[in-house]
Design an enzyme around this catalytic site. Structure first.
Site, PDB file in Angstrom:
ATOM      1  N   GLU A 158       0.844  -1.196   0.000  1.00  0.00           N
ATOM      2  CA  GLU A 158       0.000   0.000   0.000  1.00  0.00           C
ATOM      3  C   GLU A 158       0.877   1.243   0.000  1.00  0.00           C
ATOM      4  OE1 GLU A 158      -2.869   0.465   3.161  1.00  0.00           O
ATOM      5  OE2 GLU A 158      -3.819   2.162   2.140  1.00  0.00           O
ATOM      6  N   GLU A 252     -12.429   3.062   3.121  1.00  0.00           N
ATOM      7  CA  GLU A 252     -11.709   3.147   4.385  1.00  0.00           C
ATOM      8  C   GLU A 252     -11.969   4.524   4.989  1.00  0.00           C
ATOM      9  OE1 GLU A 252      -7.323   1.692   5.697  1.00  0.00           O
ATOM     10  OE2 GLU A 252      -7.377   3.190   4.121  1.00  0.00           O
TER      11      GLU A 252
HETATM   12 MN    MN Z   1      -5.576   2.673   3.038  1.00  0.00          MN
END
Ligand code: MN
Length: 323
Positions: A158, A252
């Site tokens: 990520e 998120e």
């Molecule tokens: Mn994230």
């Protein structure tokens, strides 16, 4: 497939997911089971479960909960500074490799096809640039990828902003590390919240990744209600549809009070909502409308093909989450 009424405008096959910590201010087996139930109730197809402490969950119970809810799962974590595989200290790197191995085992046991997050460095603000060697990051991740492959698990790196890692802040950084790792089951994980800070726009990184894009987080500029910040989500979804991305797209969001540890690391100081259920449902509806609009725009831009669907983009649609 969605066959209920009213029909959902889905022209692309992406599964929509929700990060479990939207529901929780602490994390244990009961919190995981509750998150799974609520995520399914909010209409999502998968839940992202943190495995920051892989031994903290009763994995059998959590897996059974996922089965009952009919949800897919993705697992994620960010390394702590004392287990940072990009460190120059071999003992710290070894702790990180051990933690990643346990997180991989937990992911496989939960049925996740992906272990993702800040697997390559600590998740947190560094006081110095990375070591030129990146510590042991490439070697550790190569070994982890080799253990993950027979388990059917991909690794996601990520890309996060400069305040959450010093190693991978852009998609190009991730592609360089993946090239060094040299394993086909290591993918890029992009997140609109971080892209908004570090990338030139939302289309370029998606195009740079091509088939190496393995996972996408959608978050607002302040990590609150989707559509209430300034992230150009329409541009991101157009880029995903244009690139033919068929993987999961996970919302998120974080609001205070967040679980201790991660909430502090991510600087979640503000209360951005009162009702996480409302945030979750609106985010799903908003992402569905963005996907439909992007697919419609792509169809409208394509040369006409007899008998092919011609759903037109609907101006003004998809603003339900703004508040
Ligand atoms: Mn994230």
């Amino acid at each position: 497939m969605n066959t209920g009424s009213p029909p959902r405008p889905r022209d692309v096959p992406n599964t929509l997911g929700l990060h479990a910590l939207i529901w929780a201010d602490h994390w244990d087996t009961e919190a995981a089971e509750r998150s799974i139930r609520l995520t399914a109730d909010a209409g999502y197809g998968l839940v992202e479960l943190p495995v920051l402490e892989p031994d903290a969950l009763d994995l059998g119970r959590v897996r059974r909960s996922l089965g009952r809810a009919g949800l897919g799962v993705r697992c994620s974590l960010g390394l702590p500074f004392d287990a940072d595989i990009s460190s120059a200290d071999a003992a710290v790197v070894a702790r990180g490799e051990d933690l990643l191995n346990r997180a991989l085992e937990a992911s496989a046991e939960l049925g996740s096809p992906l272990l993702t997050g800040v697997l390559y460095s600590a998740l947190g603000k560094y006081a110095q640039p990375p070591a030129a060697s990146r510590g042991g990051a490439a070697g550790v991740l190569r070994r982890l990828a080799d253990r993950a492959a027979p388990l059917g698990v991909d690794l996601g790196l990520e890309v996060v902003n400069r305040y959450e890692s010093n190693l991978l802040n852009t998609c190009a950084d991730a592609l360089r590390l993946i090239d060094e790792i040299g394993r086909a089951n290591v993918k890029v994980h992009l997140d609109s919240y971080h892209m908004n800070i570090e990338e030139p726009d939302f289309a370029t990184p998606v195009a740079q990744c091509g088939p190496l894009l393995g996972y996408v987080h959608v978050g607002e500029s302040h990590r609150g209600y989707l559509g209430s910040g300034h992230v150009d989500l329409a541009a991101l979804f157009r880029a995903l549809v244009d690139a033919g991305y068929t993987g999961a797209i996970t919302f998120e969001g974080f609001s205070s009070p967040a679980p201790a540890g991660l909430g502090t690391t991510l600087a979640v100081w503000r209360r951005l909502w009162d009702d996480p259920g409302d945030v979750a449902v609106r985010a799903r509806e908003y992402m569905e409308s963005l996907l439909a609009a992007a697919a419609g725009a792509r169809a409208a831009a394509a040369p006409p093909r007899p008998g092919h669907g011609t759903a037109a983009p609907r101006p003004g649609h998809g603003t339900a989450a703004v508040r």
